[in-house]
Design a protein around this motif. Sequence first.
Motif, PDB file in Angstrom:
ATOM      1  N   GLU A 174       0.857  -1.180   0.000  1.00  0.00           N
ATOM      2  CA  GLU A 174       0.000   0.000   0.000  1.00  0.00           C
ATOM      3  C   GLU A 174       0.893   1.231   0.000  1.00  0.00           C
ATOM      4  OE1 GLU A 174      -1.958   3.420   1.404  1.00  0.00           O
ATOM      5  OE2 GLU A 174      -0.593   2.282   2.713  1.00  0.00           O
ATOM      6  N   LYS A 175       0.518   2.261  -0.746  1.00  0.00           N
ATOM      7  CA  LYS A 175       1.424   3.364  -1.049  1.00  0.00           C
ATOM      8  C   LYS A 175       1.965   4.070   0.194  1.00  0.00           C
ATOM      9  CE  LYS A 175       1.728   7.417  -4.070  1.00  0.00           C
ATOM     10  NZ  LYS A 175       0.990   8.250  -5.046  1.00  0.00           N
ATOM     11  N   LYS A 176       1.101   4.448   1.112  1.00  0.00           N
ATOM     12  CA  LYS A 176       1.570   5.167   2.305  1.00  0.00           C
ATOM     13  C   LYS A 176       2.482   4.301   3.153  1.00  0.00           C
ATOM     14  CE  LYS A 176      -2.299   8.414   2.603  1.00  0.00           C
ATOM     15  NZ  LYS A 176      -3.448   8.904   3.421  1.00  0.00           N
ATOM     16  N   ARG A 216       6.826   4.453  -7.684  1.00  0.00           N
ATOM     17  CA  ARG A 216       5.408   4.761  -7.533  1.00  0.00           C
ATOM     18  C   ARG A 216       4.951   5.640  -8.686  1.00  0.00           C
ATOM     19  NH1 ARG A 216       6.028   8.922  -2.378  1.00  0.00           N
ATOM     20  NH2 ARG A 216       7.104  10.569  -3.519  1.00  0.00           N
ATOM     21  N   SER A 266     -11.315   1.089  -3.308  1.00  0.00           N
ATOM     22  CA  SER A 266      -9.913   1.222  -2.910  1.00  0.00           C
ATOM     23  C   SER A 266      -9.355  -0.096  -2.406  1.00  0.00           C
ATOM     24  CB  SER A 266      -9.766   2.298  -1.839  1.00  0.00           C
ATOM     25  OG  SER A 266     -10.095   3.563  -2.355  1.00  0.00           O
ATOM     26  N   ASP A 267     -10.114  -0.795  -1.558  1.00  0.00           N
ATOM     27  CA  ASP A 267      -9.629  -2.068  -1.016  1.00  0.00           C
ATOM     28  C   ASP A 267      -9.450  -3.099  -2.123  1.00  0.00           C
ATOM     29  OD1 ASP A 267      -9.625  -0.984   1.496  1.00  0.00           O
ATOM     30  OD2 ASP A 267     -11.530  -1.885   2.120  1.00  0.00           O
ATOM     31  N   ILE A 272      -6.290  -2.192  -4.158  1.00  0.00           N
ATOM     32  CA  ILE A 272      -5.072  -2.526  -3.422  1.00  0.00           C
ATOM     33  C   ILE A 272      -4.861  -4.040  -3.401  1.00  0.00           C
ATOM     34  CG2 ILE A 272      -3.997  -2.515  -1.135  1.00  0.00           C
ATOM     35  CD1 ILE A 272      -5.322   0.236  -0.687  1.00  0.00           C
ATOM     36  N   SER A 273      -5.933  -4.805  -3.170  1.00  0.00           N
ATOM     37  CA  SER A 273      -5.817  -6.264  -3.124  1.00  0.00           C
ATOM     38  C   SER A 273      -5.343  -6.822  -4.458  1.00  0.00           C
ATOM     39  CB  SER A 273      -7.162  -6.890  -2.745  1.00  0.00           C
ATOM     40  OG  SER A 273      -7.538  -6.520  -1.435  1.00  0.00           O
ATOM     41  N   SER A 281      -3.688  -5.200  -6.779  1.00  0.00           N
ATOM     42  CA  SER A 281      -2.324  -4.730  -6.993  1.00  0.00           C
ATOM     43  C   SER A 281      -1.321  -5.574  -6.209  1.00  0.00           C
ATOM     44  CB  SER A 281      -2.221  -3.255  -6.587  1.00  0.00           C
ATOM     45  OG  SER A 281      -0.970  -2.722  -6.920  1.00  0.00           O
ATOM     46  N   LEU A 282      -1.639  -5.884  -4.965  1.00  0.00           N
ATOM     47  CA  LEU A 282      -0.731  -6.689  -4.144  1.00  0.00           C
ATOM     48  C   LEU A 282      -0.632  -8.116  -4.668  1.00  0.00           C
ATOM     49  CD1 LEU A 282      -1.661  -5.556  -0.507  1.00  0.00           C
ATOM     50  CD2 LEU A 282       0.103  -4.660  -2.023  1.00  0.00           C
ATOM     51  N   LEU A 299      -2.601   3.649  -5.701  1.00  0.00           N
ATOM     52  CA  LEU A 299      -2.745   3.367  -4.267  1.00  0.00           C
ATOM     53  C   LEU A 299      -1.650   2.465  -3.723  1.00  0.00           C
ATOM     54  CD1 LEU A 299      -6.616   2.769  -4.095  1.00  0.00           C
ATOM     55  CD2 LEU A 299      -5.352   4.880  -3.649  1.00  0.00           C
ATOM     56  N   THR A 300      -0.729   2.032  -4.596  1.00  0.00           N
ATOM     57  CA  THR A 300       0.333   1.126  -4.166  1.00  0.00           C
ATOM     58  C   THR A 300       1.678   1.575  -4.723  1.00  0.00           C
ATOM     59  OG1 THR A 300      -0.110  -0.316  -6.062  1.00  0.00           O
ATOM     60  CG2 THR A 300      -1.194  -0.871  -3.966  1.00  0.00           C
TER      61      THR A 300
END
Length: 757
Positions: free
Chosen positions: A88-90, A110, A564-565, A568-569, A571-572, A580-581
């Motif tokens: 996740e980006k942050k 990023r 968003s979730d 992110i999922s 992307s991961l 977001l990642t």
Amino acid sequence: MTMSPLYGWGLWGTCLQEIEQKEVDLVSVKTHVEIRGFVAQVSSSLTYLNNYKDPLQVRYKVPVDEGAAVYKFEAHLDGRTITAHCMEKKAAEKVYKDAVKAGQTAVLAREDSNSSDVLNLLLGNLPPGTQAELKLSLVMELKVQTDGGVSFVLPTFLKPRYSPANSPANSFHDTEEIAKGQNIMFVRKQYAYEVKARVVGAHRIAQITSHSELLSVDISEDALSAEVSQCRSSNYDRDWTMLIYYADPYKTHVLRETGDRSGVGLMKDDLLMVNLFPEVPASSFSNKNEVIFVVDRSGSMQGETMQSARATLLLFLKSLPVGCFFNIVSFGSSFSFLFPSGSEMYNEETLAKASALQQNMQADMGGTEIFQPFKAIYSQPPKAGYARQILLISDGSVWNVDQMTELVSRHAHESRVFAVGIGHGASTSLIRGVARAGKGRSEMVFQQDKIQHKVMGLVTSMLQDSVHNVRVSCEVEPTSRVRLVPKVPPIIFGGQHLILYARIPADTVVKSVNIQGSLSSKDLNFVVKDSDIKVVHDEEMSLHRLAARAQINQWQVDQEEDISDDMISLSLATGVISRLTALVGVDHEGNAVAREEKQDCMPHMMMKSRRCGGARLRPMFGSQPKSALFGCSQPESAQAYQACRGSSKVSSDSVQPADGDPLMAIVSKQRFDGSWLLEDVAELCGVACAVLGERNPAKTEAAWATALALALLEKRHAEARDQWSLLATKARAFLSGCQEDAQALAEAARALLEARP
């Protein structure tokens, strides 16, 4: 994956120990490309050398295609490898900052916060006297162009981007990265730049060429593979391009890539990639359209680009069907409508007004304020009973891409948007983003003489009736659930390369893929048979990652709530970065570097530039001020500099599109109803009007003149048929309305022209 040394978007670094300008050695950039059919696997390595006694913080801005799936980033130094992982980006930013603060070497990749076609690479704490190699891997889908070539473009050139005063992007980019007291590091030495490519697969290769590079091409005897390399160094002032011509580019091509059985989500299933070229009936062209042509007239469009835009506009105007509505919007720092109160019916009077604008159109409107003209277009309701189509032509790049795609997406239910990006360095994020959001189609043009070719292809798609109620189904054994990626059905344009992805359970056999839709009152059905499907095993899982990128791009356009979730999922799971990642890695084996904290202060050479959205800095190498980190470039001439800054005091073009262009000379004489006058055709043919009149077999002079004009187009400009095919269709419709024997007229016209030299 380099940046042009002539523009400061590329490498820069900082050092906390000194307050003086430093130089960074970028030793080399090497890129290897492997192309299989319509997929390109790209691996780039950038080698840096720190010749100083202190550790360096290196940053690099890289242009990427907005559809590319970036999934691997690693660094090699002193025999160690730092492998980045998707987070996740942050969280990734915190890992990176904490590592750098602790003196550890770390890497971070990023997306730029303002545009998905710009990638920020960070190398923190490059130790003194150390050479580091950064490796970046990505995969891209390739599409068949209008001329049958498969285009591969490696972005290496990033133009200055305009940021409107009220745009959220109008701020110094990545400010959080630039701690006060850090100095900008520059590359002043020319570095080695090498690109090698390999083309393999089931398609027989007819030719490989480039309009930007001198290539060495070695095609195998069976024509199923080729090795490609540069014959000379790149000039760095353009994107690296290559065109591959397959012997059978329009053949249906389907790949089934096996999944990772130990993976999760998308990566576990098999992935189907369908390449199809659907045909729709020629009778599907409609005059029930409101067509709005939006042309960029900013200073950067001057010269050949504006000349080509004028010629394109002329073709566009002559190709419009009788009975449609149209308008022309010019924009720069401001904007103007040809018809301020709204689109008007296409007739002799309105065509005359549009032609007067076309003949005098200049690149004299300053900067690239693209948001306001689109907002003004949408403020006027579409014409009742007419489908509104918007065609954008621009060479510009802007930072407010999200603002634009959000606006276009909100109105996609009532207006389709098509877009053409002109020239090297144009933003793929903007051009493809607005077309995707507007449910249209886009083209990127790198040769001036291809603008008309590609724009008229878009106009053809615009004037087609829309294919509605698109459905995709798969017949599999045993019966199982098959899911499209993205979930939304594809948009179909006749004759255009359609790519779609689907998740297939691993233990199934695909018998067929069916794509169905409705066009007017007709049902369309395109079938892919099992014999068209080829199973492939790819360790890099390229197709899975491309499907993930397609889904991420669609989510960003749809702006659904609570995605968003999911983003992110995905992307991961796939390693493909999104907004977001990010990819982050830390060297836990090397020794921590010594760091000395200093009082913060901003470098003295930095100067804010609102027009181009950032700071203008000194050149990356060479003695002339040519670079523009985070902002506007400084061209050698004051005139070009003012054009980039958005000044309206640039020189205007005086060359009209018909001058010296025989095709445009014929096109310019066509009347709004599709006909030509005999005296005009006589002038074009170089034959006395009386002589042509004596040979007239038609009932009317206009019908004979029109038949002659069509024969002239066939004889002299057959290779440019795609540019004049629509206006020829309109001309034939005129002949049909005259109740003439069109075939007999055509034969008589051809015979007359063949008898003359």
